[in-house]
Write a protein that holds these residues in place. Sequence first.
Motif, PDB file in Angstrom:
ATOM      1  N   HIS A  20       0.834  -1.200   0.000  1.00 34.47           N
ATOM      2  CA  HIS A  20       0.000   0.000   0.000  1.00 34.47           C
ATOM      3  C   HIS A  20       0.877   1.261   0.000  1.00 34.47           C
ATOM      4  CE1 HIS A  20      -3.409   2.575   1.256  1.00 34.47           C
ATOM      5  NE2 HIS A  20      -2.558   3.094   2.110  1.00 34.47           N
ATOM      6  N   LEU A  21       1.854   1.301   0.889  1.00 33.16           N
ATOM      7  CA  LEU A  21       2.737   2.466   0.968  1.00 33.16           C
ATOM      8  C   LEU A  21       3.571   2.635  -0.297  1.00 33.16           C
ATOM      9  CD1 LEU A  21       3.929   2.219   4.682  1.00 33.16           C
ATOM     10  CD2 LEU A  21       2.359   3.892   3.693  1.00 33.16           C
ATOM     11  N   PHE A  22       4.059   1.537  -0.859  1.00 32.02           N
ATOM     12  CA  PHE A  22       4.872   1.617  -2.070  1.00 32.02           C
ATOM     13  C   PHE A  22       4.061   2.187  -3.230  1.00 32.02           C
ATOM     14  CE2 PHE A  22       6.618  -0.122  -6.003  1.00 32.02           C
ATOM     15  CZ  PHE A  22       7.920   0.353  -5.919  1.00 32.02           C
ATOM     16  N   VAL A  23       2.862   1.660  -3.431  1.00 31.25           N
ATOM     17  CA  VAL A  23       2.028   2.136  -4.548  1.00 31.25           C
ATOM     18  C   VAL A  23       1.617   3.593  -4.332  1.00 31.25           C
ATOM     19  CG1 VAL A  23      -0.251   1.855  -5.623  1.00 31.25           C
ATOM     20  CG2 VAL A  23       1.200  -0.124  -5.231  1.00 31.25           C
ATOM     21  N   ASN A  24       1.262   3.963  -3.124  1.00 32.29           N
ATOM     22  CA  ASN A  24       0.784   5.317  -2.868  1.00 32.29           C
ATOM     23  C   ASN A  24       1.896   6.357  -2.830  1.00 32.29           C
ATOM     24  OD1 ASN A  24      -1.803   4.364  -2.745  1.00 32.29           O
ATOM     25  ND2 ASN A  24      -1.927   4.401  -0.537  1.00 32.29           N
ATOM     26  N   LEU A  25       3.074   5.988  -2.337  1.00 30.26           N
ATOM     27  CA  LEU A  25       4.102   6.997  -2.108  1.00 30.26           C
ATOM     28  C   LEU A  25       5.283   6.936  -3.080  1.00 30.26           C
ATOM     29  CD1 LEU A  25       4.192   6.857   1.786  1.00 30.26           C
ATOM     30  CD2 LEU A  25       2.908   8.415   0.314  1.00 30.26           C
ATOM     31  N   MET A  26       5.563   5.782  -3.641  1.00 28.23           N
ATOM     32  CA  MET A  26       6.758   5.650  -4.474  1.00 28.23           C
ATOM     33  C   MET A  26       6.444   5.702  -5.965  1.00 28.23           C
ATOM     34  SD  MET A  26       8.949   5.489  -2.115  1.00 28.23           S
ATOM     35  CE  MET A  26      10.500   4.860  -2.633  1.00 28.23           C
ATOM     36  N   LEU A  27       5.310   5.180  -6.367  1.00 29.27           N
ATOM     37  CA  LEU A  27       4.952   5.181  -7.780  1.00 29.27           C
ATOM     38  C   LEU A  27       4.237   6.478  -8.140  1.00 29.27           C
ATOM     39  CD1 LEU A  27       3.665   1.521  -8.224  1.00 29.27           C
ATOM     40  CD2 LEU A  27       5.945   2.416  -8.651  1.00 29.27           C
ATOM     41  N   GLY A  28       4.293   6.837  -9.389  1.00 30.23           N
ATOM     42  CA  GLY A  28       3.588   8.038  -9.831  1.00 30.23           C
ATOM     43  C   GLY A  28       4.228   9.301  -9.280  1.00 30.23           C
ATOM     44  N   GLY A  83       4.159  10.377  -6.215  1.00 28.85           N
ATOM     45  CA  GLY A  83       4.436  10.308  -4.781  1.00 28.85           C
ATOM     46  C   GLY A  83       3.306  10.903  -3.980  1.00 28.85           C
ATOM     47  N   ILE A  84       3.647  11.509  -2.874  1.00 28.78           N
ATOM     48  CA  ILE A  84       2.609  12.025  -1.968  1.00 28.78           C
ATOM     49  C   ILE A  84       1.839  13.183  -2.591  1.00 28.78           C
ATOM     50  CG2 ILE A  84       4.022  13.695  -0.719  1.00 28.78           C
ATOM     51  CD1 ILE A  84       2.616  12.525   1.847  1.00 28.78           C
ATOM     52  N   ARG A  85       2.457  13.925  -3.520  1.00 29.14           N
ATOM     53  CA  ARG A  85       1.744  15.026  -4.170  1.00 29.14           C
ATOM     54  C   ARG A  85       0.613  14.526  -5.067  1.00 29.14           C
ATOM     55  NH1 ARG A  85       6.793  16.216  -3.857  1.00 29.14           N
ATOM     56  NH2 ARG A  85       7.519  15.662  -5.925  1.00 29.14           N
ATOM     57  N   GLY A  86       0.682  13.273  -5.477  1.00 29.35           N
ATOM     58  CA  GLY A  86      -0.338  12.722  -6.354  1.00 29.35           C
ATOM     59  C   GLY A  86      -1.545  12.162  -5.633  1.00 29.35           C
ATOM     60  N   ILE A  87      -1.501  12.117  -4.304  1.00 29.62           N
ATOM     61  CA  ILE A  87      -2.626  11.556  -3.544  1.00 29.62           C
ATOM     62  C   ILE A  87      -3.656  12.656  -3.312  1.00 29.62           C
ATOM     63  CG2 ILE A  87      -3.362  10.449  -1.412  1.00 29.62           C
ATOM     64  CD1 ILE A  87      -0.606   9.195  -1.235  1.00 29.62           C
ATOM     65  N   ASP A  88      -4.771  12.509  -3.970  1.00 31.16           N
ATOM     66  CA  ASP A  88      -5.889  13.427  -3.810  1.00 31.16           C
ATOM     67  C   ASP A  88      -7.191  12.640  -3.997  1.00 31.16           C
ATOM     68  OD1 ASP A  88      -5.827  12.965  -6.518  1.00 31.16           O
ATOM     69  OD2 ASP A  88      -5.548  15.050  -7.113  1.00 31.16           O
ATOM     70  N   PHE A  89      -8.287  13.351  -4.074  1.00 31.45           N
ATOM     71  CA  PHE A  89      -9.582  12.690  -4.210  1.00 31.45           C
ATOM     72  C   PHE A  89      -9.639  11.825  -5.467  1.00 31.45           C
ATOM     73  CE2 PHE A  89     -14.047  12.517  -5.473  1.00 31.45           C
ATOM     74  CZ  PHE A  89     -14.627  12.059  -4.313  1.00 31.45           C
ATOM     75  N   ALA A  90      -9.083  12.319  -6.565  1.00 28.47           N
ATOM     76  CA  ALA A  90      -9.107  11.568  -7.826  1.00 28.47           C
ATOM     77  C   ALA A  90      -8.300  10.281  -7.711  1.00 28.47           C
ATOM     78  CB  ALA A  90      -8.563  12.431  -8.962  1.00 28.47           C
TER      79      ALA A  90
END
Length: 156
Positions: free
Chosen positions: A49-57, A59-66
């Motif tokens: 979960h952490l790898f997909v959410n924080l390392m791919l794409g 990173g943390i800037r990409g985590i939003d509602f979309a």
Amino acid sequence: MSTLTPSNDQTIPAPRSPQVRKKGANLEKIGWIYMRASGVLLVVLIFGHLFVNLMLGEGIRGIDFAFVAGKFASPFWQVWDVLMLWLALIHGANGMRTIVNDYVVGATTRKVLVWALWIAAGFLIVLGTLVVFTFDPCLGVENSTTDWLIQMCAAR
């Protein structure tokens, strides 16, 4: 003056003396095995979960509602997140049950606290599962000021 020898009613049996076990399932043993198995699975699920959410794409800037809406649109990520939710809540409740059993002296208080733990865990499991499987990003979109959300929901 006190003596160090215990009275007859306070004797502790020798460590390897035979124990009389009640018939039926050994719930403590099942709980112990569950804690080990769920702990291993949780390590894999959480680090994935952490790898997909924080390392791919992005990173943390990409985590939003979309990002969350996109993940919850996939059955794979729905099952992943629900499995992580169920394992973590049952693992945590079982750990708290162990702490309550170790430190709470009164039998009634212990029983009330253990029941409260399982009721709270059950409520959170049901609520979390409903959120994951019934998540609709277009609910209330007519009041949204976000253009991408309006366009996405209009296309559905």
